[in-house]
Design an enzyme around this catalytic site. Structure first.
Site, PDB file in Angstrom:
ATOM      1  N   LYS A 177       0.989  -1.160  -0.084  1.00  0.00           N
ATOM      2  CA  LYS A 177       0.087  -0.037   0.133  1.00  0.00           C
ATOM      3  C   LYS A 177       0.842   1.161   0.073  1.00  0.00           C
ATOM      4  CE  LYS A 177      -1.566   2.657   2.858  1.00  0.00           C
ATOM      5  NZ  LYS A 177      -1.517   3.816   2.208  1.00  0.00           N
ATOM      6  N   GLU A 251      10.004   1.448  10.631  1.00  0.00           N
ATOM      7  CA  GLU A 251      11.281   2.564  10.102  1.00  0.00           C
ATOM      8  C   GLU A 251      10.314   3.732  10.193  1.00  0.00           C
ATOM      9  OE1 GLU A 251      14.049   1.577   9.751  1.00  0.00           O
ATOM     10  OE2 GLU A 251      13.979  -0.449   8.779  1.00  0.00           O
ATOM     11  N   CYS A 285      13.859  10.895   6.546  1.00  0.00           N
ATOM     12  CA  CYS A 285      13.843  10.622   7.841  1.00  0.00           C
ATOM     13  C   CYS A 285      15.260  10.757   8.528  1.00  0.00           C
ATOM     14  CB  CYS A 285      13.283   9.142   7.954  1.00  0.00           C
ATOM     15  SG  CYS A 285      14.295   8.052   6.851  1.00  0.00           S
ATOM     16  N   GLU A 384      10.459  16.361  15.060  1.00  0.00           N
ATOM     17  CA  GLU A 384      10.905  16.128  13.520  1.00  0.00           C
ATOM     18  C   GLU A 384      10.123  17.239  12.592  1.00  0.00           C
ATOM     19  OE1 GLU A 384       9.229  12.513  11.333  1.00  0.00           O
ATOM     20  OE2 GLU A 384      11.274  12.320  10.583  1.00  0.00           O
TER      21      GLU A 384
HETATM   22  P1  NAD Z   1       2.608   8.550   7.658  1.00  0.00           P
HETATM   23  O1  NAD Z   1       2.843   7.618   8.875  1.00  0.00           O
HETATM   24  O2  NAD Z   1       1.439   9.522   7.832  1.00  0.00           O
HETATM   25  O3  NAD Z   1       2.057   7.526   6.374  1.00  0.00           O
HETATM   26  C1  NAD Z   1       2.792   6.468   6.002  1.00  0.00           C
HETATM   27  C2  NAD Z   1       2.146   5.276   5.379  1.00  0.00           C
HETATM   28  O4  NAD Z   1       1.293   4.638   6.298  1.00  0.00           O
HETATM   29  C3  NAD Z   1       1.169   5.945   4.262  1.00  0.00           C
HETATM   30  O5  NAD Z   1       0.856   5.127   3.298  1.00  0.00           O
HETATM   31  C4  NAD Z   1      -0.109   6.058   5.179  1.00  0.00           C
HETATM   32  O6  NAD Z   1      -1.194   6.223   4.123  1.00  0.00           O
HETATM   33  C5  NAD Z   1       0.070   4.819   5.849  1.00  0.00           C
HETATM   34  N1  NAD Z   1      -0.763   4.933   7.191  1.00  0.00           N
HETATM   35  C6  NAD Z   1      -0.775   6.048   8.132  1.00  0.00           C
HETATM   36  N2  NAD Z   1      -1.418   5.825   9.191  1.00  0.00           N
HETATM   37  C7  NAD Z   1      -1.447   4.479   9.226  1.00  0.00           C
HETATM   38  C8  NAD Z   1      -2.320   3.299  10.310  1.00  0.00           C
HETATM   39  N3  NAD Z   1      -2.491   3.839  11.251  1.00  0.00           N
HETATM   40  N4  NAD Z   1      -2.184   2.069   9.811  1.00  0.00           N
HETATM   41  C9  NAD Z   1      -1.581   1.629   8.638  1.00  0.00           C
HETATM   42  N5  NAD Z   1      -1.073   2.730   7.804  1.00  0.00           N
HETATM   43  C10 NAD Z   1      -0.994   3.831   8.030  1.00  0.00           C
HETATM   44  O7  NAD Z   1       3.988   9.262   7.253  1.00  0.00           O
HETATM   45  P2  NAD Z   1       4.317  10.049   6.076  1.00  0.00           P
HETATM   46  O8  NAD Z   1       3.733  11.419   6.193  1.00  0.00           O
HETATM   47  O9  NAD Z   1       3.841   9.247   4.694  1.00  0.00           O
HETATM   48  O10 NAD Z   1       5.814   9.960   5.936  1.00  0.00           O
HETATM   49  C11 NAD Z   1       6.693  10.755   6.585  1.00  0.00           C
HETATM   50  C12 NAD Z   1       7.202  10.101   7.797  1.00  0.00           C
HETATM   51  O11 NAD Z   1       7.907   8.801   7.368  1.00  0.00           O
HETATM   52  C13 NAD Z   1       8.275  10.958   8.483  1.00  0.00           C
HETATM   53  O12 NAD Z   1       7.966  10.766  10.003  1.00  0.00           O
HETATM   54  C14 NAD Z   1       9.520  10.236   8.288  1.00  0.00           C
HETATM   55  O13 NAD Z   1      10.428  10.273   9.247  1.00  0.00           O
HETATM   56  C15 NAD Z   1       9.127   8.754   7.948  1.00  0.00           C
HETATM   57  N6  NAD Z   1       9.959   8.147   7.355  1.00  0.00           N
HETATM   58  C16 NAD Z   1      10.924   7.159   8.025  1.00  0.00           C
HETATM   59  C17 NAD Z   1      11.827   6.368   7.343  1.00  0.00           C
HETATM   60  C18 NAD Z   1      12.760   5.313   7.887  1.00  0.00           C
HETATM   61  O14 NAD Z   1      13.279   4.528   7.317  1.00  0.00           O
HETATM   62  N7  NAD Z   1      12.885   5.499   9.173  1.00  0.00           N
HETATM   63  C19 NAD Z   1      11.949   6.425   6.051  1.00  0.00           C
HETATM   64  C20 NAD Z   1      11.147   7.638   5.464  1.00  0.00           C
HETATM   65  C21 NAD Z   1      10.099   8.404   6.294  1.00  0.00           C
END
Ligand code: NAD
Length: 479
Positions: A177, A251, A285, A384
């Site tokens: 997804k 992650e 991230c 962040e």
């Molecule tokens: P997000 O958590 O809002 O969404 C990430 C994904 O998860 C999306 O596909 C979203 O639709 C889905 N999602 C959101 N809540 C969910 C839930 N409760 N259950 C299942 N799926 C859910 O994050 P974002 O805004 O898309 O991305 C930015 C974040 O990602 C930042 O905090 C960043 O640090 C983190 N990030 C971490 C890494 C790493 O490797 N540690 C890499 C890239 C980004």
């Protein structure tokens, strides 16, 4: 021109979605609509998970070399679409094309090739015998089953492939997804999978936001969840998987420190720090956005960081000279702007940036911003931001620098900048994070990546990333 998809890639074919609902995708640089895909309903997820479950029965029993051949075909098909993927990612999330060409265009096919090679050489069975006089035990690595892979928007194709490639190499099957903001490149992935003749159901792609993500995570047909995204969403997913006793890798977010030592050559440091702290306009991230400067050189470092940031070209993400593109969405820009307002309100001082660029009327642009007079406990130094905002924080000695670097909820990345490699290594060993860079920071497909503390659980990449998709079985024998 807009890209319109009307079907979902499930069970090896394009399937009509359950509902007529659609997700619109916009260009971060122009705000124009650039595409539309079907929005999945729970029924579509059921179909995808069932297909992945059926495919698992045969895919998991293939010889690893046969799976590796399929991954190599997939890598080649995706490689032929590298420019298209890079362009779509840049349009959707504003990633400068110079970065997306490498990370999003070439990265995913490179990962598939890496895991294909690893699948060919990884021993799946070993024989052990710790007690003399007893039988040999056969210890087997077995694929876990159906994987729910959930990706964010910031490096969408690469982060999706950091799950898909090792999962498929291990013998697992996948339901991906992607994020709704960056869903178009996932359809390129589907086209490549079809061209590569990936067996039906081995990879399935469903669309949607958090609700469909939650449905997928809790689905009874899923055996493991691999998630990259924000820490709040990760906590939610971790709680669900805890209740279900379902293996999960998370992650999550970061707030990494760049420790500049007193012996650092500032010209060389700034050249590397631009990427380490602001890659993908700070929407990364692991970005080293807390810049720790020795007290004796604080003003010099602040001036150098300010000058470095002022020199970075801001512009359309498709322009090859752009270093700072737009943010992914209007909402993300507002979020970053509210952090900038908080920084000023708490007493930090903007040395450059802080506003929307006057020359760019369309697109979710924000000037890259540097704050001086920042204390380690300021909101901008602890939370962040996920945008182009750097905080320069003074420290008295190395012990205090390490203490500040470690005084964070997060533990994902970090860097040290020094003329003395051994001093740098000592700092790298002392900071509690999953990865660290000395005079630079570049991921290595062959080395594990992941976080400590609120940055997550588990590791991706390298053999450790493959191990995450296996469970072990011990077969005790009398022989
Ligand atoms: P997000 O958590 O809002 O969404 C990430 C994904 O998860 C999306 O596909 C979203 O639709 C889905 N999602 C959101 N809540 C969910 C839930 N409760 N259950 C299942 N799926 C859910 O994050 P974002 O805004 O898309 O991305 C930015 C974040 O990602 C930042 O905090 C960043 O640090 C983190 N990030 C971490 C890494 C790493 O490797 N540690 C890499 C890239 C980004």
């Amino acid at each position: 021109m807009t890209l319109t998809h009307s079907a979902l890639y499930i069970d090896g074919t394009w399937q009509s979605p359950t509902t007529p609902d659609a997700i619109s995708v916009h260009s971060a640089s122009t705000e124009e609509k650039i595409g539309s895909v079907p929005d999945s309903a729970p029924n579509d997820v059921d179909t995808a998970v069932a297909a992945a479950g059926r495919a698992f029965r045969t895919w998991s029993r293939l010889a690893p070399a046969d799976r590796a051949d399929a991954l190599d075909r997939f890598a080649a098909a995706l490689g032929r679409r590298a420019d298209l993927t890079a362009r779509l990612v840049s349009q959707q999330n504003g990633m400068p094309i110079s970065i997306s060409t490498v990370a999003e265009g070439q990265g995913p096919s490179g990962l598939l090739s890496y895991y294909a090679a690893l699948a060919r050489t990884t021993e799946l069975e070993e024989h052990r015998n710790a007690l003399a006089g007893t039988g040999t035990t056969i210890v087997r690595k077995e694929p876990i089953g159906v994987v729910a892979a959930i990706a964010p928007w910031n490096f969408p194709s690469l982060l999706a492939m950091m799950k898909i490639a090792p999962a498929l190499a291990s013998g697992c099957t996948v339901v991906l997804k992607p994020s709704p903001e960056t869903v178009l490149d996932a359809f390129v992935l589907a086209e490549a999978a079809m061209e590569a003749d990936l067996p039906a159901g081995v990879l399935n792609i469903v669309t949607g936001g958090p609700d469909i993500g939650k449905y997928l995570v809790a689905h009874p047909g899923v055996h493991k969840v691999a998630f990259t995204g924000s820490t709040p969403a990760g906590r939610h997913i971790g709680a669900t998987c805890g209740q279900l006793l379902r293996p999960v890798s998370l992650e999550l977010g970061g707030k990494s420190a760049a420790v500049i030592l007193d012996d650092a050559d500032l010209d060389a440091t700034m050249a590397g720090l631009a990427t380490a702290s602001l890659i993908n306009t700070g929407q990364t991230c692991y970005a080293s956005t807390r810049i720790l400067a020795p007290e004796g050189r604080y003003e010099e470092v602040l001036d150098a960081v300010t000058a470095m940031v002022e020199s970075l070209p801001v512009g359309d993400s498709l322009d090859p000279t752009t270093f700072i593109g737009p943010l992914v969405s209007a909402g993300q820009r507002e979020r970053v702007e509210s952090f900038i307002a908080t920084g000023t309100a708490e007493g930090a001082r903007i040395t450059t940036g802080g506003s929307r660029p006057r020359t760019l009327e369309r697109g979710w642009f924000l000037e890259p911003t540097v704050f001086g007079n920042v204390s380690a406990n300021h909101t901008i130094a602890t939370e962040e931001i996920f945008g182009p905002v750097l905080s320069v924080i003074p420290y008295t000695d190395e012990v205090q620098a390490i203490a500040i670097a470690n005084d964070s909820e997060y533990g994902l990345g970090g860097t040290v900048w020094t003329a003395d490699f051994d001093r740098g290594l000592e700092i790298a060993r002392s900071v509690d994070t999953g990865s660290f860079g000395i005079n630079g920071y570049t991921l290595d497909f062959g080395a594990p990546f992941g976080g400590t503390k609120a940055s997550g659980i588990g590791r991706e990449l390298g053999p450790e990333g493959l191990a995450a998709y296996f469970q072990t079985k011990s077969i005790f024998t009398t022989a």
